[in-house]
Design a protein around this motif. Structure first.
Motif, PDB file in Angstrom:
ATOM      1  N   PRO A   1       0.818  -1.212   0.000  1.00 11.37           N
ATOM      2  CA  PRO A   1       0.000   0.000   0.000  1.00 11.37           C
ATOM      3  C   PRO A   1       0.852   1.261   0.000  1.00 11.37           C
ATOM      4  CG  PRO A   1       0.193  -0.865   2.225  1.00 11.37           C
ATOM      5  CD  PRO A   1       0.871  -1.857   1.311  1.00 11.37           C
ATOM      6  N   LYS A   2       0.195   2.364  -0.324  1.00 12.96           N
ATOM      7  CA  LYS A   2       0.845   3.668  -0.244  1.00 12.96           C
ATOM      8  C   LYS A   2       0.135   4.480   0.853  1.00 12.96           C
ATOM      9  CE  LYS A   2       0.986   3.858  -5.330  1.00 12.96           C
ATOM     10  NZ  LYS A   2       1.419   2.539  -5.569  1.00 12.96           N
ATOM     11  N   TYR A   3       0.852   5.459   1.370  1.00 12.47           N
ATOM     12  CA  TYR A   3       0.258   6.302   2.413  1.00 12.47           C
ATOM     13  C   TYR A   3       0.415   7.783   2.098  1.00 12.47           C
ATOM     14  CZ  TYR A   3       0.119   2.118   5.336  1.00 12.47           C
ATOM     15  OH  TYR A   3      -0.146   0.875   5.833  1.00 12.47           O
ATOM     16  N   LEU A   4      -0.600   8.536   2.507  1.00  8.75           N
ATOM     17  CA  LEU A   4      -0.475   9.988   2.523  1.00  8.75           C
ATOM     18  C   LEU A   4      -0.380  10.398   3.993  1.00  8.75           C
ATOM     19  CD1 LEU A   4      -0.569  12.821   1.181  1.00  8.75           C
ATOM     20  CD2 LEU A   4      -3.049  12.746   1.423  1.00  8.75           C
ATOM     21  N   VAL A   5       0.656  11.149   4.329  1.00  9.97           N
ATOM     22  CA  VAL A   5       0.806  11.622   5.703  1.00  9.97           C
ATOM     23  C   VAL A   5       0.776  13.147   5.686  1.00  9.97           C
ATOM     24  CG1 VAL A   5       2.324  11.727   7.704  1.00  9.97           C
ATOM     25  CG2 VAL A   5       2.076   9.578   6.449  1.00  9.97           C
ATOM     26  N   VAL A   6      -0.089  13.691   6.508  1.00 11.37           N
ATOM     27  CA  VAL A   6      -0.253  15.137   6.553  1.00 11.37           C
ATOM     28  C   VAL A   6       0.568  15.689   7.706  1.00 11.37           C
ATOM     29  CG1 VAL A   6      -1.926  17.007   6.694  1.00 11.37           C
ATOM     30  CG2 VAL A   6      -2.605  14.784   5.742  1.00 11.37           C
ATOM     31  N   ASN A   7       1.466  16.593   7.379  1.00  7.12           N
ATOM     32  CA  ASN A   7       2.318  17.180   8.406  1.00  7.12           C
ATOM     33  C   ASN A   7       1.600  18.370   9.041  1.00  7.12           C
ATOM     34  OD1 ASN A   7       4.316  18.338   9.961  1.00  7.12           O
ATOM     35  ND2 ASN A   7       5.938  18.056   8.451  1.00  7.12           N
ATOM     36  N   ALA A   8       1.030  18.120  10.220  1.00  3.62           N
ATOM     37  CA  ALA A   8       0.361  19.180  10.983  1.00  3.62           C
ATOM     38  C   ALA A   8       1.117  19.385  12.288  1.00  3.62           C
ATOM     39  CB  ALA A   8      -1.098  18.814  11.247  1.00  3.62           C
ATOM     40  N   ASP A   9       2.441  19.219  12.206  1.00  2.00           N
ATOM     41  CA  ASP A   9       3.285  19.345  13.398  1.00  2.00           C
ATOM     42  C   ASP A   9       3.844  20.768  13.501  1.00  2.00           C
ATOM     43  OD1 ASP A   9       4.458  17.922  15.666  1.00  2.00           O
ATOM     44  OD2 ASP A   9       6.370  18.377  14.730  1.00  2.00           O
ATOM     45  N   GLU A  10       3.013  21.722  13.222  1.00  2.00           N
ATOM     46  CA  GLU A  10       3.446  23.122  13.150  1.00  2.00           C
ATOM     47  C   GLU A  10       4.131  23.570  14.446  1.00  2.00           C
ATOM     48  OE1 GLU A  10       0.307  26.245  13.050  1.00  2.00           O
ATOM     49  OE2 GLU A  10       1.367  26.851  11.246  1.00  2.00           O
ATOM     50  N   SER A  11       5.461  23.665  14.423  1.00  2.00           N
ATOM     51  CA  SER A  11       6.200  23.963  15.665  1.00  2.00           C
ATOM     52  C   SER A  11       7.321  24.968  15.503  1.00  2.00           C
ATOM     53  CB  SER A  11       6.822  22.673  16.220  1.00  2.00           C
ATOM     54  OG  SER A  11       5.899  21.627  16.256  1.00  2.00           O
ATOM     55  N   GLU A  12       7.533  25.464  14.295  1.00  2.00           N
ATOM     56  CA  GLU A  12       8.614  26.418  14.075  1.00  2.00           C
ATOM     57  C   GLU A  12       8.269  27.746  14.767  1.00  2.00           C
ATOM     58  OE1 GLU A  12      11.421  25.927  12.070  1.00  2.00           O
ATOM     59  OE2 GLU A  12      12.122  27.978  12.416  1.00  2.00           O
ATOM     60  N   PRO A  13       9.100  28.212  15.710  1.00  2.00           N
ATOM     61  CA  PRO A  13       8.749  29.444  16.410  1.00  2.00           C
ATOM     62  C   PRO A  13       8.397  30.571  15.431  1.00  2.00           C
ATOM     63  CG  PRO A  13      10.586  28.422  17.504  1.00  2.00           C
ATOM     64  CD  PRO A  13      10.338  27.620  16.250  1.00  2.00           C
ATOM     65  N   GLY A  14       7.245  31.174  15.654  1.00  2.00           N
ATOM     66  CA  GLY A  14       6.751  32.223  14.778  1.00  2.00           C
ATOM     67  C   GLY A  14       5.641  31.762  13.850  1.00  2.00           C
ATOM     68  N   THR A  15       5.426  30.450  13.758  1.00  2.00           N
ATOM     69  CA  THR A  15       4.471  29.909  12.779  1.00  2.00           C
ATOM     70  C   THR A  15       3.166  29.491  13.450  1.00  2.00           C
ATOM     71  OG1 THR A  15       6.422  28.906  11.788  1.00  2.00           O
ATOM     72  CG2 THR A  15       4.322  28.353  10.807  1.00  2.00           C
ATOM     73  N   PHE A  16       2.033  29.989  12.933  1.00  2.00           N
ATOM     74  CA  PHE A  16       0.750  29.568  13.499  1.00  2.00           C
ATOM     75  C   PHE A  16      -0.371  29.610  12.466  1.00  2.00           C
ATOM     76  CE2 PHE A  16       1.990  33.878  14.681  1.00  2.00           C
ATOM     77  CZ  PHE A  16       0.950  34.654  14.195  1.00  2.00           C
TER      78      PHE A  16
END
Lengths: 422, 174
Positions: free
Chosen positions: A79-94
């Motif tokens: 199988p293949k996977y789609l992974v969504v990066n919602a690990d928003e952690s870079e200081p200044g980013t929201f």
């Protein structure tokens, strides 16, 4: 200079349509129609082609062309996977924070279309642990969409299944790096993997995997709806579209703004974000693309906000996170705080980063506390030199940005901080 | 026992991942165990390891790696104040000092009555809301000096009234 208005928001549609977070409102505004169209009347190749033509570049920081990334996935491996990066952690980013809380269905529709395009039946949203509400909220939204047959099995009678699951991280900035994220999703500590193999070939569970940022995927339904040419009517030739950019620090109106790529930093700070907060405290410096980026000063205000222009100026657009600081800020303290962040978040895998970030903090700290030594600035530069380009992943390199920027633009202030102590 | 008492939730978590990849359920199960036991001590780590057929040390390592897993006692409410750039230049230092003063503890400590733990944390992606904190991972935006007392009182009253608390943020509201 007049503000370059955008006629409508592409990703922050919640600013145009009230309560678009509610499924009924989203549906009344054409929601999930593009998922239906994609799954019932388009081929995966046609979707990838349209996204390639749009020139959409990854919004998480690197700016890699999304359609090209999708085309690296080998067709024959499953199988293949789609992974969504919602690990928003870079200081200044929201900005992902707002998309998740206010426009979740457009993200979910983007996931359905993108999963179909790459041939994945399962998508995981890896969301940072601190977005506890966001994770619960997305789970509710997925459940609502599943009840109406918009997520799940045999979507729109196409015979294609897409399941979406939310997976909460637990507090680790490094998990925003895509291979560390995959390790974490597999239940391990989040340390990056050696590349190659790239995730497209061997990602989650060693299966072909595409990792895309929240904002990137939220663009996809609109590109399918209105076409690549419409998308390209925003932004520049090489950085098409809009970008949700977070601005914070000492500006009058901090917050998220969806800007057409290519406006200048000056326009963004002064026309969009209202300029400096205190008229008596002028701009001192800008951290233009999250804590990892090299700083800029007043002389750079006419730089256009695109991936390529920012790179040419020796910094980056990054995740779209501008921190604006005024003359009340001591440079030593700012650099110390930035490097404390990287020290805390270093995963410990490679020595240059694990040890280097400790050295940097130790030296910044003693200068900040009034015990700086003659030669400390040279020492910082030397540690930075030993780290830059020698770390396993970009995290270690990122901690050197504050060192080099502080020395480049504020050497007299640093020297004075040390001289005052002798 | 964790599994017996929370079978439906745990089975639901396990169902998200391929049957031969149940280690993926580790982070969510640790959150659950942390809420049930108040922290991740040796026994709770061992229980999670058994559910997932993992060596104890593998789970122990994961607990140590992530900042939202607590292997020491914490209060019913964990207050996480962001003191990163830009928050530290937008009122976060003053907020930490104010909270330390009102609670009679230093950052990193827990009040004697075990209601509050105060921590300094790294960026929580709400920089425009500085000074900002999370209480059991619920956001409290623009916590200016005049709002601190009322916030603490409400949180303390909720605990005393027996309102369910989740230090893992599993019940987090907006």
């Amino acid at each position: 200079m007049p503000k370059t208005e955008i006629k409508e928001h592409i990703v922050m549609r919640n600013r145009d349509i009230e309560n678009i977070r509610d499924l009924d409102v989203y549906l009344a505004n054409g929601g999930y129609a593009m998922a239906k169209q994609a799954l019932t009347s388009m081929t995966p190749a046609a979707i990838i082609d349209e996204v390639k033509k749009s020139g959409l570049r990854g919004r998480g920081g690197a700016g890699f062309p999304t359609g090209v990334k999708w085309s690296f996935v080998p067709k024959e491996l499953n199988p293949k996977y789609l992974v969504v990066n919602a690990d928003e952690s870079e200081p200044g980013t929201f900005n992902n924070h707002e998309i998740i809380d206010e426009n979740p269905h457009q993200l979910l529709e983007g996931i359905v279309i993108s999963a179909f395009a790459i041939g994945a039946n399962v998508a995981y949203i890896y969301i940072r642990g601190e977005f506890a509400y966001g994770a619960r909220f997305l789970e509710q939204k997925i459940a609502e969409a599943r009840e109406r047959g918009l997520i799940g099995k045999n979507l729109f009678g196409s015979g294609y299944d897409v399941e979406i699951y939310v997976h909460r991280g637990a507090g680790a900035y490094i998990c925003g790096e895509e291979t560390a994220l995959l390790e974490s999703l597999e239940g391990k500590i989040g340390q990056p993997r050696l590349k190659p193999p790239f995730p497209a070939v061997a990602g989650l569970y060693a299966k072909p995997t595409v990792v895309n940022n929240v904002e990137t995927l939220t663009n996809v339904p609109r590109i399918i709806e209105k076409g690549a040419d419409w998308f390209r009517s925003f932004g520049t030739e090489k950085s098409p579209g809009t970008k949700a950019v977070s601005i914070s620090g000492h500006v009058k109106n901090p917050g998220n703004y969806e800007i057409p790529l290519g406006i200048t930093i000056r326009e963004f700070i002064f026309d969009w974000a209202g300029g400096m907060r205190d008229p008596n405290l002028p701009l001192k410096f800008i951290i233009p693309g999250g804590a990892s980026s090299n700083w800029l000063t007043e002389e750079h205000l006419d730089l256009p906000m695109t991936w390529d222009d920012m790179a040419a100026a020796g910094t980056m657009l990054g995740s779209g996170a501008m921190v604006v600081l005024d003359t009340s800020v001591p440079v030593v303290r700012a650099a110390l705080k930035v490097d404390e962040f990287f020290k805390h978040e270093s995963c410990g895998k490679c020595s240059p980063c694990r040890e280097g970030t400790h050295f940097l903090v130790k030296v910044w700290e003693r200068i900040d506390e009034g015990h700086g030594r003659v030669g400390d600035i040279e020492l910082l530069a030397d540690v930075g030199k030993q780290m830059l380009g020698k770390c396993f992943c970009p995290l270690g390199d990122s901690s050197v940005s504050a060192v080099n920027s502080a020395i480049k633009f504020f050497r007299p202030e640093l020297d004075a901080a040390i001289d005052a102590q002798h | 026992m964790l599994y017996e008492q929370h079978k439906a939730e745990i089975d639901g978590i396990l169902a998200r991942y391929p049957v031969d990849r149940k280690r993926s359920a580790l982070l969510p199960l640790l959150y659950l165990a942390q809420d049930v036991y108040g922290r991740l001590n040796r026994d709770s780590i061992r229980e999670v390891a058994e559910i997932l057929d993992l060596p104890y040390t593998d789970v122990f390592e994961v607990v140590g790696f992530y900042t939202l897993f607590y292997n020491e006692d914490v209060g019913k409410i964990v207050l996480d104040v962001c003191d990163d750039v830009p928050c530290c230049f937008c009122g976060a230092e003053e907020l930490v000092a104010d909270l330390e003063n009102r609670l009679g503890i230093k950052a990193g400590e827990t009040t004697k009555d075990k209601v509050f733990t105060l921590r300094r944390v790294k960026c929580i992606a709400a920089c425009d809301q500085a000074p900002v904190l999370q209480a059991n991972l619920e956001f409290h935006n623009r916590v200016l000096p005049d709002k601190v007392e009322a916030m603490l009182t409400k949180l303390r009253n909720d605990v005393e009234a027996g309102k369910p608390v989740s230090i893992s943020g599993r019940l987090a509201e907006r």
